[in-house]
Design an enzyme around this catalytic site. Structure first.
Site, PDB file in Angstrom:
ATOM      1  CE1 TYR A 127      12.622  31.187   5.164  1.00  0.00           C
ATOM      2  CE2 TYR A 127      12.118  28.843   5.152  1.00  0.00           C
ATOM      3  CZ  TYR A 127      12.154  30.066   4.498  1.00  0.00           C
ATOM      4  OH  TYR A 127      11.726  30.166   3.201  1.00  0.00           O
ATOM      5  CB  CYS A 162      13.454  25.263   3.885  1.00  0.00           C
ATOM      6  SG  CYS A 162      14.661  26.163   4.877  1.00  0.00           S
ATOM      7  NE  ARG A 203      -3.116  -8.169   7.171  1.00  0.00           N
ATOM      8  CZ  ARG A 203      -3.734  -8.500   8.316  1.00  0.00           C
ATOM      9  NH1 ARG A 203      -4.377  -9.654   8.413  1.00  0.00           N
ATOM     10  NH2 ARG A 203      -3.719  -7.679   9.348  1.00  0.00           N
ATOM     11  NE  ARG A 244      -6.659   0.564  11.533  1.00  0.00           N
ATOM     12  CZ  ARG A 244      -5.420   0.412  11.069  1.00  0.00           C
ATOM     13  NH1 ARG A 244      -4.480   1.299  11.356  1.00  0.00           N
ATOM     14  NH2 ARG A 244      -5.100  -0.616  10.314  1.00  0.00           N
ATOM     15  CE  LYS A 295      -0.228  -0.218   5.055  1.00  0.00           C
ATOM     16  NZ  LYS A 295      -1.059  -0.632   6.210  1.00  0.00           N
ATOM     17  CG  HIS A 338      -4.124  -4.534  11.687  1.00  0.00           C
ATOM     18  ND1 HIS A 338      -3.014  -5.147  11.145  1.00  0.00           N
ATOM     19  CD2 HIS A 338      -3.797  -3.214  11.777  1.00  0.00           C
ATOM     20  CE1 HIS A 338      -2.072  -4.234  10.918  1.00  0.00           C
ATOM     21  NE2 HIS A 338      -2.520  -3.053  11.305  1.00  0.00           N
ATOM     22  CG  ASP A 366      11.247  24.117  -2.091  1.00  0.00           C
ATOM     23  OD1 ASP A 366      10.322  23.329  -2.327  1.00  0.00           O
ATOM     24  OD2 ASP A 366      11.107  25.362  -2.032  1.00  0.00           O
TER      25      ASP A 366
HETATM   26  C1  LIG Z   1      -0.344  -1.709   6.835  1.00  0.00           C
HETATM   27  C2  LIG Z   1      -0.973  -2.971   7.231  1.00  0.00           C
HETATM   28  C3  LIG Z   1      -0.214  -4.145   7.368  1.00  0.00           C
HETATM   29  C4  LIG Z   1       1.294  -4.151   7.312  1.00  0.00           C
HETATM   30  O1  LIG Z   1       1.784  -3.597   8.520  1.00  0.00           O
HETATM   31  P1  LIG Z   1       3.343  -3.540   8.843  1.00  0.00           P
HETATM   32  O2  LIG Z   1       3.398  -3.105  10.251  1.00  0.00           O
HETATM   33  O3  LIG Z   1       3.924  -2.536   7.902  1.00  0.00           O
HETATM   34  O4  LIG Z   1       3.883  -4.891   8.610  1.00  0.00           O
HETATM   35  C5  LIG Z   1      -0.878  -5.330   7.594  1.00  0.00           C
HETATM   36  N1  LIG Z   1      -2.221  -5.353   7.713  1.00  0.00           N
HETATM   37  C6  LIG Z   1      -2.979  -4.232   7.626  1.00  0.00           C
HETATM   38  C7  LIG Z   1      -4.445  -4.318   7.787  1.00  0.00           C
HETATM   39  C8  LIG Z   1      -2.386  -3.006   7.400  1.00  0.00           C
HETATM   40  O5  LIG Z   1      -3.145  -1.906   7.323  1.00  0.00           O
END
Ligand SMILES: *Cc1c(COP(=O)(O)O)cnc(C)c1O
Length: 403
Positions: free
Chosen positions: A289, A336, A243, A155, A57, A187, A338
């Site tokens: 700055y 800054c 994952r 979540r 992602k 998750h 850039d």
């Molecule tokens: C981003 C994400 C992951 C991967 O998480 P990492 O901590 O980068 O391994 C796995 N599952 C879900 C639902 C996520 O949103």
């Protein structure tokens, strides 16, 4: 002129054409695809009984969606995952045939496009299930579905009786051939603290949800819960599929427990830039700055053409590390939009055009993305993911692998 490629002995030898930055490119992120492939292999060794879904992602955490996806498949990933549907569609349309899972939508999402492309979809809420079912029915296809249970992250996912509700509805659709429930997933809230009591509790809730789905008649193909941290530290959470995201990019998701090397991972991104200007300044001169940095003596300062518009955190003002000619400096004063500066000292031979390294694998003493995370009081995820489109990506170490 110093060059990152000459200072990184551990680098695989890419084809010369692949390694060239565009002439005049102010900043270049070299993405080591061989490292991605190797990291996926390492993660598979950590979870030998599970399939691996590479989370790509957010443009593969800033590394580049399609090249990274192909490198992950070459390392043995059999699934790819993106939060948003558009990225999943882009993966399929690039010619990748692997399973692709996508999970975060709002009403009106192009579920028909997803089903036509044979993507795996997630349902957390009744609206999502209804829209997926309507799209599948209109196409006369069966949509592949993973039911998401909120096991305590609070979540996304269906919580408590909400899971029973969505399971019951999904099973009705499954009996009519409109969807096929292939997965139950969730998750973690505290995957980076494997001993945290919520970890065990979330697994118990997850396993109860899986039993409930099976008792309702689901023939599940994959049960999945583990992100990078759980893949590396919690074998009991591997189930059928892991994952990992961050770890496939070679960064440690648990820096307090172990760095990349401790887990056998190699950071894939090396962020370089070239001095736009090197000039002398007298002692006592304020730099950037609000003059947060003031030169202590007559010195030379180097101007680096990356800033917060490129993802260099402004919170790293006066703290972010930069390697110049094999030596480490801190950003001098404010970051800054850039540009940033370094105070090189009076004797520095640096000149405009010389390459500097903001972060890399760390093998040659250069800073790492984790060092930048500490400097900016954040996590390495944010350092690589926020890297902006003005930074050129150059892929090294790639191979032609089947998709
Ligand atoms: C981003 C994400 C992951 C991967 O998480 P990492 O901590 O980068 O391994 C796995 N599952 C879900 C639902 C996520 O949103």
């Amino acid at each position: 002129m110093s060059d990152w490629r000459t200072m990184t002995a551990s680098q695989p030898s890419p084809s010369p054409a692949a390694v060239q930055a565009r002439p005049g490119s102010p900043a270049t992120a070299y993405i080591d695809l061989a490292a991605v492939t190797a990291n996926v292999r390492v993660l598979r060794e950590h979870a030998p009984g599970a399939q691996l879904l590479a989370v790509v992602k957010a443009d593969a955490y800033g590394h580049g969606l399609v090249p990274v996806a192909r490198a992950a498949l070459a390392g043995g990933a059999t699934w790819l995952g993106t939060a948003l549907l558009d990225e999943a569609i882009a993966l399929r349309d690039s010619g990748i045939h692997a399973r692709i899972f996508t999970w975060l939508n709002v009403p009106g999402a192009d579920f028909a496009g997803a089903i036509r492309r044979d993507l795996d979809l997630s349902a957390s809420a009744p609206w999502q299930l209804n829209e997926i079912a309507a799209a599948a029915q209109a196409l006369g296809c069966t949509a592949r579905l993973h039911l998401k249970v909120d096991t305590g992250l609070g979540r996304n996912g269906a919580f408590g009786p909400g899971f029973t509700e969505i399971l019951t509805s999904a099973r009705k659709l499954e009996r009519r051939g409109i969807v096929r429930i292939v997965g139950v997933w969730s998750h973690f809230a505290y995957a980076d603290q494997p001993d945290h009591p919520t970890v065990r509790h979330q697994q118990e809730v997850f396993e109860a949800a899986v039993r409930e789905a099976e008792a309702a008649g689901c023939d599940l193909e994959v049960r999945h819960l583990a992100n990078s941290a759980a893949t590396l530290t919690n074998p009991s959470a591997h189930y059928d599929l892991v994952r990992p995201g961050l770890a496939i990019y070679g960064l440690s998701p648990v820096p307090e427990l172990g760095d990349s090397t401790a887990y056998g991972l190699v950071p894939a991104m090396t962020l370089t830039a070239r001095f736009a200007l090197v000039k002398g300044l007298p002692a006592g001169q304020g730099v950037s700055y609000a003059h947060q940095h003031v030169t202590a003596a007559d010195t030379r300062v180097g101007l680096i053409p990356v800033g917060y518009a490129d993802g260099i955190p402004r919170h790293a003002s006066s703290r972010g590390p930069v390697a110049v000619g094999g030596r480490r400096y801190l950003v001098a004063g404010r970051v800054c939009m850039d540009q940033i500066l370094v105070d090189l000292g009076a004797d520095s031979p640096a000149q405009a055009g010389d390459q500097v390294v903001l972060f890399g694998p760390g093998a040659e003493g250069e800073p790492t993305a984790q060092d930048w995370a500490i400097a900016a009081d954040t996590i390495s995820y944010e350092i690589v993911t926020r890297l902006g489109p003005r930074v050129e990506r150059v892929y090294v170490g790639g191979s032609e692998e089947p998709s």
